[in-house]
Design a protein around this motif. Sequence first.
Motif, mmCIF file in Angstrom:
data_model
loop_
_atom_site.group_PDB
_atom_site.id
_atom_site.type_symbol
_atom_site.label_atom_id
_atom_site.label_comp_id
_atom_site.label_asym_id
_atom_site.label_seq_id
_atom_site.Cartn_x
_atom_site.Cartn_y
_atom_site.Cartn_z
ATOM 1 N N GLU A 60 0.836 -1.209 0.000
ATOM 2 C CA GLU A 60 0.000 0.000 0.000
ATOM 3 C C GLU A 60 0.869 1.256 0.000
ATOM 4 O OE1 GLU A 60 -4.194 -0.507 2.044
ATOM 5 O OE2 GLU A 60 -2.587 -1.133 3.406
ATOM 6 N N GLU A 61 1.980 1.198 0.732
ATOM 7 C CA GLU A 61 2.871 2.354 0.784
ATOM 8 C C GLU A 61 3.432 2.675 -0.594
ATOM 9 O OE1 GLU A 61 2.044 0.960 4.661
ATOM 10 O OE2 GLU A 61 2.832 -0.171 2.949
ATOM 11 N N PHE A 62 3.817 1.649 -1.334
ATOM 12 C CA PHE A 62 4.316 1.859 -2.699
ATOM 13 C C PHE A 62 3.230 2.452 -3.573
ATOM 14 C CE2 PHE A 62 4.981 0.711 -7.090
ATOM 15 C CZ PHE A 62 6.330 0.974 -7.296
ATOM 16 N N TYR A 63 2.012 1.947 -3.423
ATOM 17 C CA TYR A 63 0.896 2.443 -4.218
ATOM 18 C C TYR A 63 0.659 3.931 -3.969
ATOM 19 C CZ TYR A 63 -3.853 3.274 -5.803
ATOM 20 O OH TYR A 63 -4.963 3.823 -6.411
ATOM 21 N N VAL A 64 0.633 4.315 -2.701
ATOM 22 C CA VAL A 64 0.391 5.723 -2.351
ATOM 23 C C VAL A 64 1.492 6.623 -2.907
ATOM 24 C CG1 VAL A 64 0.335 7.364 -0.421
ATOM 25 C CG2 VAL A 64 -0.993 5.240 -0.311
ATOM 26 N N GLU A 65 2.735 6.190 -2.783
ATOM 27 C CA GLU A 65 3.865 7.034 -3.167
ATOM 28 C C GLU A 65 4.038 7.132 -4.679
ATOM 29 O OE1 GLU A 65 8.720 7.340 -2.456
ATOM 30 O OE2 GLU A 65 7.501 5.975 -1.246
ATOM 31 N N ASN A 66 3.741 6.078 -5.408
ATOM 32 C CA ASN A 66 4.097 6.034 -6.825
ATOM 33 C C ASN A 66 2.933 5.993 -7.806
ATOM 34 O OD1 ASN A 66 7.223 5.528 -6.786
ATOM 35 N ND2 ASN A 66 6.369 4.142 -5.248
ATOM 36 N N ILE A 67 1.733 5.704 -7.317
ATOM 37 C CA ILE A 67 0.622 5.484 -8.238
ATOM 38 C C ILE A 67 -0.579 6.380 -7.950
ATOM 39 C CG2 ILE A 67 -1.037 3.776 -9.089
ATOM 40 C CD1 ILE A 67 1.083 1.612 -8.544
ATOM 41 N N ALA A 68 -1.002 6.468 -6.707
ATOM 42 C CA ALA A 68 -2.238 7.169 -6.365
ATOM 43 C C ALA A 68 -2.255 8.604 -6.897
ATOM 44 C CB ALA A 68 -2.428 7.182 -4.853
ATOM 45 N N GLY A 69 -3.337 8.964 -7.565
ATOM 46 C CA GLY A 69 -3.529 10.321 -8.045
ATOM 47 C C GLY A 69 -2.861 10.664 -9.356
ATOM 48 N N LYS A 70 -2.049 9.745 -9.880
ATOM 49 C CA LYS A 70 -1.298 10.037 -11.109
ATOM 50 C C LYS A 70 -2.074 9.579 -12.335
ATOM 51 C CE LYS A 70 3.278 9.900 -8.981
ATOM 52 N NZ LYS A 70 2.798 9.935 -7.595
#
Length: 251
Positions: A60-70
Motif C-alpha cells: 500500500e505504501e508503494f501504491y500511495v507514493e508512486n501510483i495514487a492520483g497520477k
Amino acid sequence: MSIESNSHAEERCSLSEISPLEAILFDVDGTLCDSDPIHFDVFREMLPEFGFNGGVPITEEFYVENIAGKHNDEMCSILFPNWDHERAHKFAEEKEARFRKLAPERLVPVDGLYKLRKWIEDRGLKRGAVTNAPRPNTELMISHLGLSDFFQTVVLGSECERAKPFPDPYLKGLQELKASPSHTLVFEDSASGIKAGVAAGLPVIGITTRNPPHTLLEAGATFLIKDYYDPKLWKALEELETRASNAEAGA
C-alpha cells in the motif's frame, strides 16, 4: 494504511478569502468515492503478471507514493520506464478494464457526500468534476453514485494540454463554469490533485480518504477533513455564509 503525521505543515482552516462562494470543483477517485482499494487490488494482481518487482506484489505504501492520483502516462513511466508508448497504453487499458469490472460492486460514496450535495444544490452553486481518470471510469463512477445530473461540467486531465499536478484541468473547469477563481473551492484527496488546484490559484480542502495527511498539507491543502460530515468543514462553510450575509447587509 497509516495516516499518522508528524509534518510541520500547518492547516489554515479558513475559507474567508473566497467569500462569497460561487462554485465548487471535485476530484472523483478518492474524493467522491473510496476507489483506491479497488485500484490497489488491480495493481497487486496485474503487476506480477508483467514481472514487476520480480513478481512480488506491491505494498500500500508503494501504491500511495508512486501510483495514487497520477494519470496513466505518468504512472507507466514510473513503473515501466523502458516501455514504448503502445505497450504502456495497452497495460493502462487493461488495468482500467479490470477496475470497471470490479467497481460496480464495491464503490460507495464518501460519507456525507449527499449532505454536501444538497447544501450545494440548495444554494444554487456551480459545480464540476475535475479528474485524471479516463472517461469510461469517470462516467461509471459518477453514474453509479447518482451524480450524473449534479455536475454541470466534467473535465478530464487527458483532454487537457497537461493533466494534474499541472493546473490546466482546474483552469478549464473554471472556464467551462464561467466561475471566478476568487470564489471557487476544490475538494481533493491526493497530493497531485491538491498541487493542481493550488497552482490554479484555488483553495483546496484535502480529504484523508487514503493518503497520508502530511503529504496533503505539504501539497498546499488549506485544511483537511475526514469526510463530508467532518464538523471542521461545516464550521468553515457556516463562516463563509455569515461573511457573505454580512457583506450583503453592509452593501
